[in-house]
Design a protein around this motif. Sequence first.
Motif, short mmCIF file in Angstrom:
data_model
loop_
_atom_site.label_atom_id
_atom_site.label_comp_id
_atom_site.label_asym_id
_atom_site.label_seq_id
_atom_site.Cartn_x
_atom_site.Cartn_y
_atom_site.Cartn_z
N ALA A 20 0.84 -1.20 0.00
CA ALA A 20 0.00 0.00 0.00
C ALA A 20 0.87 1.25 0.00
O ALA A 20 0.53 2.24 -0.65
N ASP A 21 2.00 1.21 0.71
CA ASP A 21 2.89 2.38 0.75
C ASP A 21 3.50 2.66 -0.62
O ASP A 21 3.67 3.82 -1.01
N VAL A 22 3.85 1.61 -1.34
CA VAL A 22 4.36 1.80 -2.71
C VAL A 22 3.28 2.43 -3.58
O VAL A 22 3.55 3.36 -4.36
N LEU A 23 2.05 1.95 -3.46
CA LEU A 23 0.94 2.52 -4.23
C LEU A 23 0.67 3.96 -3.83
O LEU A 23 0.31 4.80 -4.66
N ARG A 24 0.86 4.28 -2.54
CA ARG A 24 0.70 5.67 -2.09
C ARG A 24 1.74 6.56 -2.76
O ARG A 24 1.45 7.70 -3.17
N LEU A 25 2.97 6.06 -2.87
CA LEU A 25 4.02 6.83 -3.52
C LEU A 25 3.69 7.04 -5.00
O LEU A 25 3.88 8.14 -5.53
N VAL A 26 3.18 6.01 -5.66
CA VAL A 26 2.77 6.13 -7.06
C VAL A 26 1.66 7.17 -7.19
O VAL A 26 1.66 7.98 -8.13
N GLY A 52 -7.64 9.66 -0.67
CA GLY A 52 -8.11 8.30 -0.44
C GLY A 52 -6.98 7.33 -0.13
O GLY A 52 -7.18 6.31 0.53
N ALA A 53 -5.78 7.65 -0.60
CA ALA A 53 -4.63 6.79 -0.35
C ALA A 53 -4.01 7.03 1.02
O ALA A 53 -3.42 6.11 1.62
N ALA A 68 -6.50 -2.40 -0.82
CA ALA A 68 -7.66 -2.30 -1.71
C ALA A 68 -8.10 -0.85 -1.90
O ALA A 68 -8.37 -0.42 -3.03
N VAL A 69 -8.17 -0.09 -0.81
CA VAL A 69 -8.60 1.31 -0.91
C VAL A 69 -7.61 2.13 -1.73
O VAL A 69 -8.00 2.91 -2.62
N VAL A 70 -6.32 1.96 -1.45
CA VAL A 70 -5.31 2.74 -2.17
C VAL A 70 -5.29 2.38 -3.66
O VAL A 70 -5.25 3.27 -4.52
N LEU A 71 -5.33 1.10 -3.95
CA LEU A 71 -5.30 0.66 -5.35
C LEU A 71 -6.50 1.18 -6.13
O LEU A 71 -6.36 1.71 -7.24
N VAL A 98 -17.06 -1.00 -6.51
CA VAL A 98 -15.92 -1.39 -5.67
C VAL A 98 -15.40 -0.21 -4.85
O VAL A 98 -15.22 -0.33 -3.62
N LEU A 99 -15.14 0.93 -5.50
CA LEU A 99 -14.53 2.04 -4.78
C LEU A 99 -15.48 2.64 -3.75
O LEU A 99 -15.10 2.87 -2.59
#
Length: 205
Positions: A20-26, A52-53, A68-71, A98-99
């Motif tokens: 999730a942290d990687v996705l937050r950075l993205v 949301g992230a 799931a929330v971040v993605l 989903v979101l």
Amino acid sequence: MIATLGLTFLRRPHGAVWIADVLRLVTLVSVPVALIGWGAVAFAVMALALLGAVVPRMLGLRPTFDVAVVLLSLVAGWSSPLDWYTTVFLWDKVVHVVLVGLLAGLLYVIASDVGVVASAPRAGVLLSALVALAAGMAIGAVWEIGEWLGHNFIDDTIYVGYDDTIGDLAADGLGALLAGFALPWLSRERRVVRAGAAPSGASGR
């Protein structure tokens, strides 16, 4: 409460939280990219995706819920500038299911933390589902109002219409209801850091 959110946000990642942290950075990197490549509207949408992230980490959600929330926030954010909502069949409805379902679960967790509702494991499946449904419909209404405002005052290419709005709200309700049934499981195994205390699991007050 604010101190708890800050400490929880700054905690070391555990388990799948690093994903999730990687996705937050993205998502963070996506904000200026959207502004440069697609303009102000894409920037605003991606800024909301970044919010949301960030919130799931502040709440110390279990890794599955967090990822799931971040993605989905990231995917929903990019779906707008890439025109997936209008070019991919039923993509708009899938994202709404989903979101918005996940966001309704997120709102339930926040409400339980501030004492508005009982935590999902204590409230039970049926009550959790009904409260999540109400939260999802509220989120959906704000979403649709935002689309209408955007269409009329910012960019008329933002698609709005009666059938689209009703379909979106129906998808919001379905997603929120499904998330509500899963909330007793989703809201367990949280890691909330309180001032002067070590990280601990919690499911809201």
